[in-house]
Motif scaffolding. Structure first.
Motif, PDB file in Angstrom:
ATOM      1  N   LEU A 203       0.804  -1.206  -0.028  1.00 16.94           N
ATOM      2  CA  LEU A 203       0.013  -0.017  -0.121  1.00 16.94           C
ATOM      3  C   LEU A 203       0.763   1.338   0.152  1.00 16.94           C
ATOM      4  O   LEU A 203       0.245   2.151  -0.320  1.00 16.94           O
ATOM      5  N   SER A 204       2.014   1.422   0.500  1.00 18.03           N
ATOM      6  CA  SER A 204       2.940   2.453   0.404  1.00 18.03           C
ATOM      7  C   SER A 204       4.406   2.018   0.341  1.00 18.03           C
ATOM      8  O   SER A 204       4.697   0.794   0.517  1.00 18.03           O
ATOM      9  N   ARG A 291      -3.159  12.302   6.751  1.00 16.85           N
ATOM     10  CA  ARG A 291      -2.364  12.208   5.671  1.00 16.85           C
ATOM     11  C   ARG A 291      -1.353  11.222   5.616  1.00 16.85           C
ATOM     12  O   ARG A 291      -0.440  11.417   5.083  1.00 16.85           O
ATOM     13  N   PRO A 293       0.579   7.714   5.299  1.00 19.70           N
ATOM     14  CA  PRO A 293       0.702   6.625   4.171  1.00 19.70           C
ATOM     15  C   PRO A 293      -0.374   5.695   4.233  1.00 19.70           C
ATOM     16  O   PRO A 293      -0.957   5.307   5.286  1.00 19.70           O
ATOM     17  N   ARG A 294      -1.046   5.099   3.044  1.00 18.03           N
ATOM     18  CA  ARG A 294      -1.869   4.163   3.255  1.00 18.03           C
ATOM     19  C   ARG A 294      -1.757   3.020   4.008  1.00 18.03           C
ATOM     20  O   ARG A 294      -2.584   2.656   4.850  1.00 18.03           O
ATOM     21  N   ARG A 297      -2.383   4.011   7.673  1.00 12.93           N
ATOM     22  CA  ARG A 297      -3.911   4.225   7.816  1.00 12.93           C
ATOM     23  C   ARG A 297      -4.691   2.819   7.986  1.00 12.93           C
ATOM     24  O   ARG A 297      -5.520   2.595   8.651  1.00 12.93           O
ATOM     25  N   ALA A 298      -4.099   1.878   7.276  1.00 15.17           N
ATOM     26  CA  ALA A 298      -4.776   0.655   7.182  1.00 15.17           C
ATOM     27  C   ALA A 298      -4.353  -0.017   8.500  1.00 15.17           C
ATOM     28  O   ALA A 298      -5.146  -0.552   9.237  1.00 15.17           O
TER      29      ALA A 298
END
Length: 350
Positions: A203-204, A291, A293-294, A297-298
């Motif tokens: 994801l990042s 804001r 990184p994905r 956030r996951a």
């Protein structure tokens, strides 16, 4: 293959079924913790003046951090050295205090669910239990499929005989399969950090994650005790719509004072937006969790999903009810499976 799969499923359940039952029951009780802890609550966030009273009271107790009241849990909870803690009212009044996890039922349940009363080792074991639950779901669904025509909605076995328990086990297992998949996967990913990093790595980029996790810069300050009203005011000015959630004292000289806040877009009840300060009031860093990184956030979404505490989401209460039924079902699955398996073993095997 079907017979070998059944043998694997039964023996794995016989070995760790009791542990899954403990996790299921303790997790179910923790879902409703604010309703039964037995201290007076005011279900709203603390005002700025009340935050000052709470931090002063927590500082007198020697707290390392304090979680502020919220609409979910209407008391402040201070973390004290040696596993102790305290509940504080909005005006800083001491409501309850404990010196170790054994003195309060909710702290004992938390330690049992997260660490199996064995510290870091127990935490890792509980993470592997979560992965084992995923294996149970997959193998159990395969074993259930040929018997699907005998499916029946039944909360308890019709009789406490081995055939009745097995039939109930198959049916209740398929009913709770999806929410159990959610609970097991999120629990395992929270605890087993290498697994979590591997799962969310696509994801990042590593550079983006490393930049996000960069510690605040070193500093020198004359003041050693943080002036929390000043720091909270600065944090509120930086994120005007966020709610202060956790106040964290420096662990040693040279460490920053930290404030965690929750923004409206964040699910996590305590937020992941973090600000670091020097004790004399200079802001060192501010991390906006919306804001991040994905991959970050996951990872931040794992706990709200696991504990059904998705603050601000209308799905929070329905998910809590579903996970409550799932936890009770897992308790039945684990305890009855172990009982029926070992009762059915021959007393004098050749």
């Amino acid at each position: 293959m079907h017979r070998a799969l059944g043998l694997f499923h039964r023996w794995l359940g016989a070995i760790i079924g009791a542990g899954l039952a403990v996790l299921g029951l303790s997790g179910t009780l923790l879902l409703w913790k604010p309703w039964w802890i037995g201290v007076p609550q005011v279900a709203r966030p603390a005002e700025p003046a009340e935050i000052g009273a709470i931090t002063r009271a927590a500082e007198r107790l020697g707290a390392g951090h304090v979680t502020l009241p919220s609409a979910d849990l209407g008391v402040a909870q201070a973390g004290l050295p040696g596993g102790g803690g305290a509940y504080l009212s909005h005006d800083g009044r001491l409501l309850a205090r404990w010196d170790n996890v054994w003195e309060r039922p909710e702290t004992l349940l938390f330690d049992l669910h997260h660490h199996l009363l064995m510290g870091e080792t127990g935490e890792i074991i509980s993470g592997w239990f979560g992965l084992a639950a995923l294996l149970f779901i997959i193998t159990g669904a395969i074993l259930w499929w040929p018997t699907r025509r005998t499916f029946a909605w039944r909360a308890l076995p019709a009789r406490l005989t081995r055939p009745a328990i097995i039939r109930h086990h198959r049916d209740i297992g398929i009913i709770i399969a999806l929410p159990l998949l959610l609970a097991g996967a999120t629990g395992a990913l929270m605890v087993l950090k290498p697994l979590s990093r591997a799962v969310f790595a696509p994801l990042s980029t590593p550079a983006a994650i490393a930049a996000w996790q960069q510690p605040p810069p070193a500093f020198s300050a004359r003041r050693s005790a943080p002036d929390w009203p000043v720091l909270v005011a600065q944090a509120q000015a930086r994120f005007p719509v966020a709610v202060p959630r956790i106040i964290i004292w420096p662990k040693k000289p040279g460490d920053p004072a930290m404030i965690r806040m929750r923004q409206p877009a964040e699910w996590h009840p305590n937020g992941r937006t973090t600000l670091s300060f020097t004790p004399d009031g200079r802001m060192l860093a501010a991390r906006d969790a919306t804001r991040a990184p994905r991959a970050v956030r996951a990872q931040n979404a794992l706990y709200p999903l696991h504990a059904a505490r998705m603050t601000g989401s209308p799905l929070s209460v329905p998910l809590r009810i579903v996970l409550t039924l799932t936890g009770l079902g897992l308790t039945l699955l684990g305890s009855l499976a172990v009982m029926s398996f070992w009762r059915s073993r021959p007393r004098n095997p050749r």
